[in-house]
Structure formats: C-alpha cells, structure tokens
Design a protein around this motif. Structure first.
Motif, mmCIF file in Angstrom:
data_model
loop_
_atom_site.group_PDB
_atom_site.id
_atom_site.type_symbol
_atom_site.label_atom_id
_atom_site.label_comp_id
_atom_site.label_asym_id
_atom_site.label_seq_id
_atom_site.Cartn_x
_atom_site.Cartn_y
_atom_site.Cartn_z
ATOM 1 N N MET A 163 0.892 -1.160 -0.001
ATOM 2 C CA MET A 163 0.019 -0.009 0.113
ATOM 3 C C MET A 163 0.890 1.234 -0.077
ATOM 4 S SD MET A 163 -2.950 1.247 2.654
ATOM 5 C CE MET A 163 -4.052 -0.197 2.346
ATOM 6 N N GLN A 164 0.584 2.162 -0.934
ATOM 7 C CA GLN A 164 1.225 3.586 -0.953
ATOM 8 C C GLN A 164 0.696 4.476 0.035
ATOM 9 O OE1 GLN A 164 3.845 4.336 -3.131
ATOM 10 N NE2 GLN A 164 3.756 2.028 -3.751
ATOM 11 N N THR A 165 1.374 5.404 0.440
ATOM 12 C CA THR A 165 1.106 6.757 1.259
ATOM 13 C C THR A 165 1.395 7.822 0.576
ATOM 14 O OG1 THR A 165 2.063 5.272 3.425
ATOM 15 C CG2 THR A 165 1.697 7.947 3.360
ATOM 16 N N ILE A 166 0.122 8.665 0.513
ATOM 17 C CA ILE A 166 0.190 10.090 -0.224
ATOM 18 C C ILE A 166 0.032 11.091 0.628
ATOM 19 C CG2 ILE A 166 -0.912 8.982 -2.467
ATOM 20 C CD1 ILE A 166 -3.198 10.271 -1.669
ATOM 21 N N THR A 167 0.548 12.212 0.322
ATOM 22 C CA THR A 167 0.299 13.427 1.330
ATOM 23 C C THR A 167 -0.405 14.458 0.301
ATOM 24 O OG1 THR A 167 2.427 13.042 2.370
ATOM 25 C CG2 THR A 167 1.579 15.287 2.384
ATOM 26 N N ILE A 168 -1.297 15.143 0.960
ATOM 27 C CA ILE A 168 -2.102 16.188 0.431
ATOM 28 C C ILE A 168 -2.027 17.322 1.181
ATOM 29 C CG2 ILE A 168 -3.571 14.637 -0.875
ATOM 30 C CD1 ILE A 168 -5.925 15.577 0.957
ATOM 31 N N THR A 169 -2.158 18.560 0.381
ATOM 32 C CA THR A 169 -2.193 19.764 1.273
ATOM 33 C C THR A 169 -3.641 20.315 1.059
ATOM 34 O OG1 THR A 169 0.018 20.460 0.584
ATOM 35 C CG2 THR A 169 -1.527 22.332 1.099
ATOM 36 N N ILE A 170 -4.146 20.779 2.278
ATOM 37 C CA ILE A 170 -5.587 21.012 2.218
ATOM 38 C C ILE A 170 -5.775 22.352 3.292
ATOM 39 C CG2 ILE A 170 -6.330 19.274 4.185
ATOM 40 C CD1 ILE A 170 -8.919 18.758 2.997
ATOM 41 N N PRO A 171 -6.461 23.101 2.964
ATOM 42 C CA PRO A 171 -6.928 24.171 3.874
ATOM 43 C C PRO A 171 -7.325 24.028 5.053
ATOM 44 C CG PRO A 171 -8.038 24.640 1.626
ATOM 45 C CD PRO A 171 -7.494 23.319 1.605
ATOM 46 N N ASP A 172 -7.170 24.546 6.197
ATOM 47 C CA ASP A 172 -7.502 24.031 7.706
ATOM 48 C C ASP A 172 -8.747 23.994 7.800
ATOM 49 O OD1 ASP A 172 -4.765 24.132 8.423
ATOM 50 O OD2 ASP A 172 -4.793 26.127 9.092
ATOM 51 N N ASP A 173 -9.560 24.788 7.259
ATOM 52 C CA ASP A 173 -11.089 24.823 7.504
ATOM 53 C C ASP A 173 -11.378 23.450 6.845
ATOM 54 O OD1 ASP A 173 -10.604 25.997 4.984
ATOM 55 O OD2 ASP A 173 -12.720 26.746 4.476
ATOM 56 N N ARG A 174 -11.143 23.066 5.714
ATOM 57 C CA ARG A 174 -11.577 21.934 5.025
ATOM 58 C C ARG A 174 -11.321 20.623 5.935
ATOM 59 N NH1 ARG A 174 -15.689 22.211 1.986
ATOM 60 N NH2 ARG A 174 -15.304 22.342 -0.037
ATOM 61 N N LEU A 175 -10.043 20.559 6.417
ATOM 62 C CA LEU A 175 -9.446 19.560 7.381
ATOM 63 C C LEU A 175 -10.370 19.471 8.620
ATOM 64 C CD1 LEU A 175 -7.351 17.543 8.045
ATOM 65 C CD2 LEU A 175 -6.076 19.214 9.050
ATOM 66 N N HIS A 176 -10.801 20.569 9.111
ATOM 67 C CA HIS A 176 -11.535 20.541 10.242
ATOM 68 C C HIS A 176 -13.048 20.087 10.109
ATOM 69 C CE1 HIS A 176 -8.684 22.705 13.067
ATOM 70 N NE2 HIS A 176 -8.740 23.745 12.036
ATOM 71 N N LYS A 177 -13.597 20.260 8.939
ATOM 72 C CA LYS A 177 -14.786 19.870 8.461
ATOM 73 C C LYS A 177 -14.903 18.292 8.113
ATOM 74 C CE LYS A 177 -19.064 19.993 7.078
ATOM 75 N NZ LYS A 177 -20.248 20.079 8.056
ATOM 76 N N LEU A 178 -13.708 17.988 7.442
ATOM 77 C CA LEU A 178 -13.435 16.331 7.258
ATOM 78 C C LEU A 178 -13.339 15.757 8.705
ATOM 79 C CD1 LEU A 178 -10.982 16.564 4.383
ATOM 80 C CD2 LEU A 178 -13.436 15.656 4.349
ATOM 81 N N GLN A 179 -12.623 16.289 9.548
ATOM 82 C CA GLN A 179 -12.272 15.443 10.821
ATOM 83 C C GLN A 179 -13.599 15.650 11.587
ATOM 84 O OE1 GLN A 179 -9.402 14.327 11.956
ATOM 85 N NE2 GLN A 179 -11.005 13.253 13.137
ATOM 86 N N GLU A 180 -14.778 16.607 11.554
ATOM 87 C CA GLU A 180 -16.049 16.531 12.165
ATOM 88 C C GLU A 180 -16.607 15.335 11.384
ATOM 89 O OE1 GLU A 180 -17.367 20.406 11.983
ATOM 90 O OE2 GLU A 180 -16.210 21.479 13.290
ATOM 91 N N THR A 181 -16.567 15.331 10.295
ATOM 92 C CA THR A 181 -17.387 14.165 9.496
ATOM 93 C C THR A 181 -17.150 13.016 9.720
ATOM 94 O OG1 THR A 181 -17.631 16.044 7.748
ATOM 95 C CG2 THR A 181 -18.114 13.346 7.226
ATOM 96 N N ALA A 182 -15.627 12.777 9.893
ATOM 97 C CA ALA A 182 -15.092 11.393 10.417
ATOM 98 C C ALA A 182 -15.752 11.244 11.748
ATOM 99 C CB ALA A 182 -13.853 11.567 10.165
ATOM 100 N N ASN A 183 -15.394 12.156 12.635
ATOM 101 C CA ASN A 183 -15.974 11.926 14.111
ATOM 102 C C ASN A 183 -17.386 11.441 14.059
ATOM 103 O OD1 ASN A 183 -13.524 12.419 14.820
ATOM 104 N ND2 ASN A 183 -13.939 14.439 15.469
ATOM 105 N N SER A 184 -18.325 12.089 13.200
ATOM 106 C CA SER A 184 -19.704 11.979 13.401
ATOM 107 C C SER A 184 -20.007 10.490 12.791
ATOM 108 C CB SER A 184 -20.586 12.907 12.447
ATOM 109 O OG SER A 184 -20.490 12.916 11.201
ATOM 110 N N PHE A 185 -19.328 10.199 12.226
ATOM 111 C CA PHE A 185 -19.163 8.543 11.552
ATOM 112 C C PHE A 185 -18.817 7.644 12.221
ATOM 113 C CE2 PHE A 185 -20.275 10.599 7.263
ATOM 114 C CZ PHE A 185 -21.538 10.074 7.191
ATOM 115 N N GLY A 186 -17.696 8.064 13.275
ATOM 116 C CA GLY A 186 -17.265 7.273 14.105
ATOM 117 C C GLY A 186 -16.065 6.260 13.304
#
Length: 65
Positions: A1-24
C-alpha cells in the motif's frame, strides 16, 4: 500500500475531521472510503434499479422539471 500526502486548507480539514467523528471513523478511513466511491463502478443491481425507477417515473420527473 502506498502513502500519499495532500495539502488541504485548515477549514476543510476541520470539516473532514468533524465528519469522520460523526461517523465514528478515522479521518484516513473517511478519505479512503471517499476515494473508493469515486473509482468503484456502480453495482449492476443498483444500475438496473436506478434505470427502472427513472423509466417508471419519467413522466412525473418531466412534470416536476
């Protein structure tokens, strides 16, 4: 399996983290699921069901448009 790195704005990262948390799930699991949904072809049964519903309700959809 490969690892990738992406650059993402802080506000989008926070939204993604909130979404992940809501799905557990972890952020990594959420992003992997999203990527898999983009590249995986729809199942034949879903495709047939979708076509049936669209054909069955075509007149209704035209009236609503």
């Amino acid at each position: 399996m490969q690892t990738i790195t992406i650059t993402i704005p802080d506000d989008r990262l926070h939204k993604l983290q909130e979404t992940a948390n809501s799905f557990g799930v972890s952020l990594e699991a959420l992003l992997l699921a999203g990527a898999e949904n983009l590249i995986a072809p729809p199942e034949a049964s879903f495709q047939k069901a979708m076509e049936y519903v669209l054909k069955k309700n075509a007149v209704l959809y035209q009236k609503l448009a």
